[in-house]
Design an enzyme around this catalytic site. Structure first.
Site, PDB file in Angstrom:
ATOM      1  N   GLU A   1       2.761   5.119 -13.699  1.00 17.78           N
ATOM      2  CA  GLU A   1       2.560   6.181 -12.702  1.00 17.78           C
ATOM      3  C   GLU A   1       1.158   6.763 -12.748  1.00 17.78           C
ATOM      4  O   GLU A   1       0.696   7.323 -11.769  1.00 17.78           O
ATOM      5  CB  GLU A   1       3.579   7.300 -12.923  1.00 17.78           C
ATOM      6  CG  GLU A   1       3.464   7.973 -14.266  1.00 17.78           C
ATOM      7  CD  GLU A   1       4.229   9.289 -14.350  1.00 17.78           C
ATOM      8  OE1 GLU A   1       4.406   9.777 -15.463  1.00 17.78           O
ATOM      9  OE2 GLU A   1       4.633   9.843 -13.318  1.00 17.78           O
TER      10      GLU A   1
ATOM     11  N   ASP B   1       1.868  18.558 -10.364  1.00 17.74           N
ATOM     12  CA  ASP B   1       2.585  19.355 -11.345  1.00 17.74           C
ATOM     13  C   ASP B   1       2.423  18.694 -12.706  1.00 17.74           C
ATOM     14  O   ASP B   1       2.999  17.648 -12.929  1.00 17.74           O
ATOM     15  CB  ASP B   1       4.061  19.532 -10.975  1.00 17.74           C
ATOM     16  CG  ASP B   1       4.688  18.272 -10.375  1.00 17.74           C
ATOM     17  OD1 ASP B   1       3.955  17.379  -9.902  1.00 17.74           O
ATOM     18  OD2 ASP B   1       5.920  18.174 -10.409  1.00 17.74           O
TER      19      ASP B   1
END
Ligand SMILES: *[C@@H]1O[C@H](CO)[C@@H](O)[C@H](O)[C@H]1NC(C)=O
Ligand SMILES: *[C@@H]1O[C@H](CO)[C@@H](O)[C@H](O)[C@H]1NC(C)=O
Ligand SMILES: *[C@@H]1O[C@H](CO)[C@@H](O)[C@H](O)[C@H]1NC(C)=O
Length: 577
Positions: free
Chosen positions: A512, A318
């Protein structure tokens, strides 16, 4: 009372299609309703997730009642200042229901660290091993005694989180976290996390995207069976597996019952899986962004877009141009249509889970009929994968758009997931996979494998590179019998380690995602600032250091690159002659 009802009804009619799909959960504070709408649209916080992570400071009925009065006093349009005061009075600081937790099985050192010969890399790995203590979380007991005061879903056992804004558990992240934990010799922590997931399957029939009520109606890439396999292989705790094998089966049933799609080709029909979340409304944690994005659409199309965005969240990607369609708004987030696509990675993950289940049933529980059933499911899936997703000439599988009846030819590392999941039948796939990477010039990216070759400004696109996608390709190639494929796997591993190590050397932080376009740096794009921590990044680095620790170096880049370039140039000039 009657007036309020009339107003609500009018509001409902006015918003029309808002009622078409059920809300993403039944909390009138954290999932849908006027309170959520007004607070999020006022943008009281830089990130919408902040508000829905705030515990209540009184019972939800009281909060709603008090909000109703405030709304009435301001003729249903509350000024920002008053909203701010309302939130301060009725909510507590975000995430304070989570406490830091030092895992009980954490210890100073771990065996695998000894395998790392480069002293700098070993020192780094020791620091990463320390990070589990920073990423450990447990819940305050109030989350159990008063669940309705929190968006957090209660879990009995403490767990490791990704980090940053992601302060609760996430489903697919946890797989790579667990791989890292097992290397750090922390199987008890892994077992607790597994128990939490199994409990969620028992309560909800599936594992939600993450540990908050607003994530309840969507899952994430299904890796629970694999997590169990890794834990049992490490500990030989077969009792735990046998106690929970039915729950693993229940989770896979969810994907069969709620996420299957019939695809026909050449007069035959095949069943494959997709990401699909038929729930309406903006995502509570990205509410204003979703609402504003939908403003660009006709009213009747908004609900559908919101459902597609949730399906995008379920995919773990996403967001990405991978889910965009062609058409007038092509290349824009508002053209997202995740549920119309049969994804390679999802089907490879399930293929692997079916294989593991048939092994669990035949070898460990001696239930031959169940074993045979999962063997059949896997065989059917392999046939479907070959018929619908595989492209012999290009040497990879491709996502399939079943509405338009065509494959998406773009490069994504996920196209090679069948290697990683050992889900293929043609042994020639090894040479083909290398050719596929070369044809797309993927081996020329020295800082990591890009997520795609599309620059969409979404975070699951170029120039971002993500740890789990490196693992999919690296271990996929490393599994193959071809020595050349294994050498490429090593080179990709070395590239990724250097990028992570260089950024860590400069910033003392694990991220991340990484931007590979500019020499490797923290990633960007998407809906929120790049997050630090970071669960799966640490897990993948530890896995690579464990596997290749005797060969990897922290050294400077150019030493390897120049002779390499020279050889390539020579070869190319030979070819052109
Ligand atoms: C309240 O709002 C409605 C619609 O927005 C408006 O027609 C009405 O005049 C307002 N009433 C008062 C007292 O401001
Ligand atoms: C797929 O199509 C076949 C034949 O049309 C049908 O029998 C079957 O129930 C369908 N399965 C699903 C999951 O829709
Ligand atoms: C095999 O598992 C199924 C499903 O749980 C169960 O109904 C059946 O009784 C089991 N058979 C044996 C022989 O254990």
């Amino acid at each position: 009372k009657t007036w309020t009802l009339c107003l609500l009804l009018l509001l409902g009619v006015g918003l029309g299609s808002l009622e078409a799909l059920p809300p993403p959960c039944d909390s009138q504070i954290y999932c849908y309703g006027d309170l959520l709408h007004q607070v999020q649209m006022a943008k009281l916080f830089p990130d919408d997730k902040e508000f829905v992570d705030m515990p209540l400071s009184m019972a939800p009925d009281q909060v709603l009642l008090s909000f109703g009065e405030l709304a009435k006093a301001h003729n249903y349009s509350i000024p920002r200042q008053q909203l701010q005061e309302f939130v301060t009075k009725h909510f507590q600081a975000a995430r304070q229901e989570l406490q830091s937790w030092i895992p009980g099985d954490w210890k100073d050192s771990s065996q695998f660290l000894q395998k790392i010969t480069d002293a700098k890399l070993r020192a780094w790995a020791e620091e990463l091993h320390q990070l589990w203590k920073k990423l450990g979380k447990k819940m305050k007991p109030e989350v159990l005694s008063h669940p309705e005061w929190f968006s957090l879903i209660y879990s009995q056992h403490p767990f490791i989180v990704p980090g940053g804004r992601f302060a609760e558990f996430y489903y697919w992240d946890s797989y790579w976290v667990m791989e890292g934990l097992l290397l750090s010799e922390m199987p008890e922590t892994v077992k607790g996390m597994l128990q939490n997931f199994l409990d969620l399957v028992k309560s909800y029939g599936h594992i939600p995207n993450g540990g908050r009520v607003y994530y309840l109606q969507r899952s994430q890439p299904p890796l629970l069976t694999l997590m169990m396999d890794r834990y049992v292989t490490h500990t030989n705790d077969i009792t735990f597996l046998l106690e929970n094998i039915e729950t693993l089966a229940l989770e896979l049933n969810f994907w069969t019952e709620k996420r299957s799609i019939n695809v026909s080709s050449g007069g035959k029909s095949y069943i494959l899986n997709r990401y699909y979340v038929p729930y309406g409304g903006p995502r509570p944690e990205s509410y204003s962004k979703d609402a504003e994005l939908a403003d660009t659409l006709q009213e009747g199309d908004r609900e559908a877009l919101w459902a597609e965005l949730k399906a995008g969240a379920e995919s773990g990607w996403d967001f990405s141009s991978r889910w965009f369609s062609g058409g007038p708004n092509s290349n824009s987030l508002s053209s997202t249509r995740t549920s119309k696509i049969v994804p390679v990675d999802l089907n490879a993950f399930l293929c692997q889970a079916e294989e593991l289940m048939s092994n669990f049933y035949s070898r460990l529980s001696g239930n031959d009929s169940q074993a045979a059933q999962y063997r059949n499911l896997r065989a059917q899936r392999l046939t479907a994968l070959t018929a619908i997703l595989w492209d012999e000439e290009k040497g990879a599988c491709f996502d399939y758009d079943f509405e338009n009846g065509k494959k998406n030819p773009e490069f994504y590392p996920s196209n090679l997931t069948p290697l990683w999941a050992s889900c293929f039948s043609d042994p020639a796939i090894a040479d083909k996979a290398l050719k596929y990477l070369e044809d797309n010039q993927i081996l020329t990216y020295k800082y990591g494998i890009p997520t795609s070759l599309q620059k969409s400004s979404q975070q699951w696109d170029f120039p971002n590179a993500w740890a789990p996608l490196q693992d999919l390709v690296i271990r996929g190639l490393a599994k193959l019998p071809s020595p050349q494929a294994q050498e490429v796997a090593f080179q990709l591993a070395q590239n990724w380690i250097r990028t992570n190590f260089d950024v860590y050397s400069k910033t003392s932080t694990m991220y991340e995602k990484y931007d590979i376009s500019n020499g490797g740096q923290p990633g960007g794009g998407g809906e929120y600032q790049v997050q630090e921590g970071f669960g799966w990044t640490n897990g993948v680095v530890l896995m690579i250091l464990d596997r290749y620790g005797d060969r990897l170096t922290s050294g400077a880049w150019p030493a390897l690159r120049k002779p390499h370039c020279l050889v390539v140039t020579l070869l190319l000039s030979l070819l052109t002659i």
